[in-house]
Design an enzyme around this catalytic site. Structure first.
Site, PDB file in Angstrom:
ATOM      1  NE  ARG A  74     -33.217  15.642 -13.437  1.00 12.86           N
ATOM      2  CZ  ARG A  74     -33.353  14.787 -14.440  1.00 12.86           C
ATOM      3  NH1 ARG A  74     -33.902  13.597 -14.225  1.00 12.86           N
ATOM      4  NH2 ARG A  74     -32.944  15.106 -15.657  1.00 12.86           N
ATOM      5  CB  ALA A  86     -29.733  15.847 -20.599  1.00 20.21           C
ATOM      6  CD  GLU A 103     -33.778  12.864 -24.356  1.00 18.93           C
ATOM      7  OE1 GLU A 103     -34.572  13.677 -23.824  1.00 18.93           O
ATOM      8  OE2 GLU A 103     -33.849  11.635 -24.171  1.00 18.93           O
ATOM      9  CD  GLU A 107     -35.469  16.496 -21.474  1.00 21.82           C
ATOM     10  OE1 GLU A 107     -34.751  17.489 -21.208  1.00 21.82           O
ATOM     11  OE2 GLU A 107     -35.385  15.417 -20.877  1.00 21.82           O
ATOM     12  CD  GLU A 155     -38.443  13.256 -19.606  1.00 23.09           C
ATOM     13  OE1 GLU A 155     -39.207  12.979 -20.558  1.00 23.09           O
ATOM     14  OE2 GLU A 155     -37.258  12.901 -19.552  1.00 23.09           O
TER      15      GLU A 155
END
Length: 214
Positions: A74, A86, A103, A107, A155
């Site tokens: 992040r 998320a 998601e 993910e 990601e």
């Protein structure tokens, strides 16, 4: 000293008139608008508001009561954070449950048989419109290899960890986990489990903070 309150303790819509509003920044994902707000008591304030499409997250719990977390970079924090899957509500016409299910597949590579609303919150109500809904997903099964999603940017290559729920609570309280979805989802799941999972809202429960039209 604050005056005592004798009404119900529940968030509600406030009637505050916006005297003027303008977009002062157009971003790649969201904009910032500047509002002049009449507080109704003789005061007028100017506030910058980050306009956000809203988001959903998934606290996925397996049959051994382990939480599924993924590790993601992040950039604003400069840290690698352990997070519940998320994503943004940025697909036109997509309902929040469908977004959460998507998601979880993209993910984490899982589907779930049982879904409930776990907790709703505003992510940073002093500065952004972002409303967030975290679901509890159980009855997990891995998707087929050819259904796996290849992520982009931050990601890509996200490792996953299964953490026992009690251990996840300890990590949150020790300050080892900081993502708000992880923190609120883990604590809410532990509280719900202590009540025998009673009181959970259905997956299609109304969400007026994000969908006031229903």
């Amino acid at each position: 000293m604050a005056a005592p309150w004798d009404g119900p303790v529940a968030d509600e819509v406030a009637d505050r008139r916006v005297r003027s509003s303008e977009v002062v920044f157009h971003g790649k994902v969201w904009d910032v608008r500047r509002d002049e707000v009449d507080l109704g008591d003789g005061q007028t304030v100017v506030r910058d508001v980050l306009q956000h499409p809203g988001a959903v997250g998934v606290l996925a719990l397996d049959d051994d009561e382990r939480v599924l977390l993924v590790r993601q970079y992040r950039h604003p924090t400069g840290r690698m954070l352990w997070e519940a899957p998320a994503g943004l509500l940025d697909v036109e016409g997509e309902r929040p449950l469908a977004a959460a299910q998507r998601e979880l597949v993209e993910e984490a590579g899982y589907r779930a048989q049982r879904w409930h609303v776990l907790v709703d919150y505003y992510n940073s109500p002093g500065g952004t419109t972002e409303a967030f809904r975290c679901y509890l997903a159980r009855g997990l099964e891995a998707v087929a290899e050819d259904e796996r999603h290849e992520g982009e940017g931050e990601e890509r290559d996200m490792p996953a960890a299964w953490v026992p729920l009690d251990e996840a609570v300890d990590l949150v309280l020790a300050g080892a986990l900081h993502n708000p979805t992880t923190v609120s989802g883990v604590l809410a799941a532990a509280a719900a489990r202590s009540r025998g999972w009673s009181g959970l809202r259905p997956a299609d429960a109304p969400w007026p903070e994000r969908f006031p039209e229903g």
